[in-house]
Write a protein that holds these residues in place. Structure first.
Motif, PDB file in Angstrom:
ATOM      1  N   PRO A   1       0.826  -1.217   0.000  1.00 53.22           N
ATOM      2  CA  PRO A   1       0.000   0.000   0.000  1.00 53.22           C
ATOM      3  C   PRO A   1       0.859   1.266   0.000  1.00 53.22           C
ATOM      4  CG  PRO A   1       0.070  -0.964   2.204  1.00 53.22           C
ATOM      5  CD  PRO A   1       0.911  -1.835   1.329  1.00 53.22           C
ATOM      6  N   PRO A   2       0.296   2.396  -0.400  1.00 53.81           N
ATOM      7  CA  PRO A   2       1.066   3.644  -0.419  1.00 53.81           C
ATOM      8  C   PRO A   2       1.267   4.194   0.984  1.00 53.81           C
ATOM      9  CG  PRO A   2      -1.198   4.036  -1.139  1.00 53.81           C
ATOM     10  CD  PRO A   2      -1.075   2.570  -0.885  1.00 53.81           C
TER      11      PRO A   2
ATOM     12  N   SER B   1       1.704   1.615  -4.165  1.00 54.38           N
ATOM     13  CA  SER B   1       2.419   2.832  -3.792  1.00 54.38           C
ATOM     14  C   SER B   1       2.965   3.513  -5.046  1.00 54.38           C
ATOM     15  CB  SER B   1       3.555   2.462  -2.829  1.00 54.38           C
ATOM     16  OG  SER B   1       4.266   3.597  -2.465  1.00 54.38           O
TER      17      SER B   1
ATOM     18  N   LEU C   1       0.056   4.753  -7.263  1.00 59.24           N
ATOM     19  CA  LEU C   1      -0.570   6.004  -6.825  1.00 59.24           C
ATOM     20  C   LEU C   1       0.321   7.186  -7.176  1.00 59.24           C
ATOM     21  CD1 LEU C   1      -2.842   7.490  -5.321  1.00 59.24           C
ATOM     22  CD2 LEU C   1      -1.556   7.158  -3.205  1.00 59.24           C
TER      23      LEU C   1
ATOM     24  N   TYR D   1       1.993   8.152   3.925  1.00 57.90           N
ATOM     25  CA  TYR D   1       0.642   8.651   3.658  1.00 57.90           C
ATOM     26  C   TYR D   1      -0.165   8.409   4.940  1.00 57.90           C
ATOM     27  CZ  TYR D   1      -3.798   8.840   0.975  1.00 57.90           C
ATOM     28  OH  TYR D   1      -5.040   9.138   0.491  1.00 57.90           O
TER      29      TYR D   1
ATOM     30  N   ASP E   1      -7.356  10.362  -2.160  1.00 55.08           N
ATOM     31  CA  ASP E   1      -8.176   9.198  -1.774  1.00 55.08           C
ATOM     32  C   ASP E   1      -8.928   8.630  -2.976  1.00 55.08           C
ATOM     33  OD1 ASP E   1      -7.504   9.507   0.904  1.00 55.08           O
ATOM     34  OD2 ASP E   1      -9.209  10.817   1.316  1.00 55.08           O
TER      35      ASP E   1
ATOM     36  N   LEU F   1      -6.671   6.694  -5.209  1.00 53.90           N
ATOM     37  CA  LEU F   1      -6.314   5.372  -4.683  1.00 53.90           C
ATOM     38  C   LEU F   1      -7.511   4.414  -4.780  1.00 53.90           C
ATOM     39  CD1 LEU F   1      -4.368   3.428  -3.352  1.00 53.90           C
ATOM     40  CD2 LEU F   1      -4.942   4.428  -1.131  1.00 53.90           C
TER      41      LEU F   1
ATOM     42  N   THR G   1      -7.498   0.918  -6.849  1.00 53.08           N
ATOM     43  CA  THR G   1      -7.825  -0.358  -6.201  1.00 53.08           C
ATOM     44  C   THR G   1      -8.842  -1.132  -7.036  1.00 53.08           C
ATOM     45  OG1 THR G   1      -7.425   0.660  -4.057  1.00 53.08           O
ATOM     46  CG2 THR G   1      -8.663  -1.391  -4.057  1.00 53.08           C
TER      47      THR G   1
ATOM     48  N   ASN H   1       2.073   3.453   5.769  1.00 56.44           N
ATOM     49  CA  ASN H   1       1.343   2.637   4.789  1.00 56.44           C
ATOM     50  C   ASN H   1      -0.030   2.225   5.285  1.00 56.44           C
ATOM     51  OD1 ASN H   1       4.406   1.375   4.865  1.00 56.44           O
ATOM     52  ND2 ASN H   1       3.660   1.991   2.861  1.00 56.44           N
TER      53      ASN H   1
ATOM     54  N   TYR I   1      -2.832   3.881   6.557  1.00 61.01           N
ATOM     55  CA  TYR I   1      -4.044   4.524   6.027  1.00 61.01           C
ATOM     56  C   TYR I   1      -4.330   3.995   4.617  1.00 61.01           C
ATOM     57  CZ  TYR I   1      -7.177   8.085   4.239  1.00 61.01           C
ATOM     58  OH  TYR I   1      -8.251   8.721   3.660  1.00 61.01           O
ATOM     59  N   GLY I   2      -3.276   3.900   3.800  1.00 65.00           N
ATOM     60  CA  GLY I   2      -3.441   3.373   2.442  1.00 65.00           C
ATOM     61  C   GLY I   2      -3.939   1.935   2.464  1.00 65.00           C
TER      62      GLY I   2
ATOM     63  N   ARG J   1      -7.569   1.942   3.355  1.00 67.63           N
ATOM     64  CA  ARG J   1      -8.338   2.552   2.257  1.00 67.63           C
ATOM     65  C   ARG J   1      -8.534   1.521   1.135  1.00 67.63           C
ATOM     66  NH1 ARG J   1     -10.602   7.279   2.337  1.00 67.63           N
ATOM     67  NH2 ARG J   1     -11.904   7.053   0.507  1.00 67.63           N
TER      68      ARG J   1
END
Ligand code: SF4
Length: 663
Positions: free
Chosen positions: A15-16, A51, A54, A191, A217, A220, A224, A245, A247-248, A251
């Motif tokens: 994830p980012p 990551s 994005l 992030y 957001d 992302l 996804t 990472n 929050y990403g 999300r």
């Protein structure tokens, strides 16, 4: 749910945001391992780097145009007289040029369009915002705050390197606009970090996830859904190595849940392993079905077996049961030993699209963000595992398992075959010297030419002879902990090295042509202002003597799983009463009766290092780098208000200390 009959598709996602220059290795390791078991499990394993995806989407012409549109509309609606931050004002004044240049600039940083260097160094192609100020000579004519020595250092670079540095500043300018104008959580390498780092409650993260989405957001979320359509997974494993990472990760899970509720979601990774060991928050399982601790191989293997209809036990896996968090584990299940974890693979990752950023002119410091490096380890865990500030009680440090040289060589050859790249980063916690020697000998004997660097302890085993051997085998750089640069404190932290030893070892590396980066630490328990100033003086002398070329000063943090966090009174500190913890737990607040003002000292330490890394100020008194005010014990508020006079202590370190150690 059973998948065995029709086959199960597993997608592993980074994830980012993580580094942009090379893939984070977790999914590559797990993909390589799980493919060993794919036939048995009826499994297809793919991986994706959300990551990088994005970043590339946000730094594309359509998204830069959308960002400009939003910011222009906001500027029109702003109250008369209010002013935007400099980054945004500059961006809006040159938005069209940013839209026109972003994709060529990114292609150049991906090394896919080297000839563009000539236009970039002309300084008329890329718009130059606030990040260029230190270089002066802006294309628009306005000189910035000219730092002559930095400009001189810049002038010594070749055309391509100059252009990479300028293009990196351009990316930094745009990243500032994304952060200051669109989403304050966004940075190039993290992030939403604050929502997860040692966050005792899930509530702030939950609120952020349920809040009105920003353009970052939305981007992302859209990415996804594209990943879902491309891979059509039954199971998605998200590995979150750092708080930046998390929050990403949530999300991504949220977007998958709402689009394809039948997909099973698994969360793991370094952040989980350190921070979620006391998880009690059931709402985490609104996003993920399973959360696994420590190395992912065994828990995932067993979990995939269960999802495929087998009766294998779950291992170190949190689930939600009757509305509460439960840790399912079976102590009889062993972790997969290093020799059985297979060969990592980057298959499926877009290796030609990684972006090399060059934010520092210092050649050692920029290795982390510049260049594509295949990642390998010589061992699992740390052979020393004694440092009192380190998470030695956790598996990723405490379980030492060295890979044989045969296995390491097999991995190296496989990664070269797969990627065409011969650059390797040894991402060991501390690479064992014996393993490094064995690897070097084998590389030389087999005439296999690679370029490599890695993390070590500065221990006396690294003699001039060994450093020479490592250099001959392609080692170009090492990083290691000098930490507090004080023998008293190094002893207290059980680092097992002294400043004199570090001086001799680092000099041996430098003499062999291997660059050295030192990890430094300030704010350690019982550290006084005098300790810190003396540490800086030793560091100054190490730079001046050519022992180290790069360094970074970290603020000490007591962590829950380190000996200091577990036994604070042995180190003279008192932990503050913890808040109620249901979510993340890592850093623990403490009081040190010595009361040194580390916030104040930290600013001076960072300034000094920045200059030393550019070869500036190496003969200046170390007090030069501190603002004039009182240090020592924290100044009482009244004295501070009156403006206390400069009392940064003079160093007590002899000016030839390091030279004497070297002699
Ligand atoms: S700080 Fe480094 S050398 Fe010390 S125990 Fe941790 S990993 Fe090992």
């Amino acid at each position: 749910m059973r998948y065995a009959a029709c086959g199960m598709r597993l997608l592993l996602v980074t994830p980012p945001m993580t580094q942009l220059n090379t893939p984070y290795p977790a999914t590559a390791y797990l993909t390589g391992f799980l493919r060993l078991h794919a036939a048995d499990l009826g499994l297809t394993v793919t991986q994706a780097d959300a990551s990088l995806a994005l970043f590339l989407r946000l730094f594309s012409a359509p998204l830069i145009e959308r960002m400009a549109h939003i910011l222009r509309a906001r500027a029109r609606g702003a109250a008369r007289g209010s002013s935007a931050p400099e980054s945004i004002a500059h961006f809006l004044s040159a938005a069209e040029r940013y839209v026109d240049t972003i994709e060529p600039a990114i292609r150049f940083l991906q090394r896919r369009d080297p000839s563009l260097a000539l236009r970039i160094v002309g300084r008329a192609f890329l718009p130059e915002g606030p990040r260029f100020a230190h270089l002066g000579m802006r294309a628009g004519g306005e000189p910035g705050a000219l730092d002559e020595q930095l400009t001189a250092a810049f002038g010594t670079l070749g055309t391509t390197e100059q252009a990479r540095y300028l293009a990196s500043l351009y990316v930094d300018d745009l990243a500032d606009v994304w952060r200051e104008g669109i989403d304050p959580r966004f940075e190039l390498a993290r992030y939403g970090e604050r929502l997860a780092a040692s966050a005792p409650s899930f509530e702030p993260l939950h609120e952020a996830l349920e809040d009105e989405p920003t353009l970052v957001d939305e981007t992302l979320d859209a990415l996804t859904l594209e990943l879902l359509a491309q891979h059509r997974p039954d199971v998605v494993g998200v590995s979150a190595p750092f708080p930046g990472n998390v929050y990403g990760a949530f999300r991504i899970a949220r977007a998958i849940r709402s689009e394809e509720p039948s997909v099973r979601l698994v969360l793991g990774g370094g952040w989980v392993n350190t921070e979620l060991r006391a998880l009690r928050e059931p709402r985490v399982f609104d996003y993920f079905d399973y959360v696994t601790l420590d190395d992912g191989e065994r828990p995932l293997l067993n979990l995939l077996g269960v999802l495929g209809g087998r009766r294998s036990p779950l291992v170190r896996t949190y689930v939600r049961k009757n509305g509460e968090v439960a840790l399912e584990t079976d102590a009889t299940q062993q972790d997969v030993p290093n020799r059985a974890t297979g060969v990592p693979t980057y298959d499926g990752l877009p290796l030609e699209r990684y972006v090399s950023i060059m934010e520092m002119l210092n050649p050692m410091h920029r290795l982390w963000s510049d260049g594509r490096w295949n990642k390998i380890t010589l061992a699992h865990g740390c052979y020393w595992k004694k440092c009192t500030f380190c998470d030695v009680s956790l598996d990723y440090i405490g379980r030492y398992d060295r890979a044989s040289t045969d296995l390491v060589m097999r991995r190296i050859r496989a990664l070269i075959d797969e990627t065409g790249e011969t650059g390797f980063h040894l991402v060991d916690e501390a690479a064992p010297p014996a393993a490094m020697r064995a690897l070097a000998k084998r590389l030389i004997d087999d005439k296999l030419s690679i370029t490599w660097w890695g993390n070590i302890r500065f221990e006396k085993t690294f003699t001039a002879e060994l450093c020479g051997l490592l250099a001959e085998a392609g080692c170009v750089a090492v990083s290691g902990g000098l930490e507090v640069a004080s023998d008293r404190l190094l002893d207290l932290m059980k680092k097992g090295v002294t400043v004199g030893q570090v001086a001799r070892v680092t000099r041996a590396f430098t003499d062999a042509g291997i660059m050295v980066h030192a990890y430094l630490m300030y704010g350690f328990p019982t550290e006084t202002a005098q300790d810190t100033i003396d540490a800086l003086e030793r560091v100054r002398q190490l730079f001046a003597a050519g022992c180290i070329q790069s360094a970074y000063w970290h603020r000490f943090a007591a962590t829950a799983h380190s000996p200091i966090g577990l036994h604070p009174t042995r180190y003279g500190i008192t932990l503050r009463p913890p808040p109620s913890i249901t979510f993340a737990h890592n850093d623990v607040a403490f009081d040190d009766p010595v009361g040194t003002d580390h916030d104040f000292l930290g600013a001076g330490l960072r300034k000094a290092l920045y200059n030393y890394m550019h070869g500036v100020g190496l003969d200046a008194d170390v007090r030069t780098w501190f603002e004039p005010r009182a240090v020592g014990r924290r100044a009482p508020r009244q004295r501070r208000r009156r403006g206390a006079r400069a009392t940064v202590p003079r160093t007590t370190v002899p000016p030839d200390l390091i030279e004497r150690y070297l002699a």
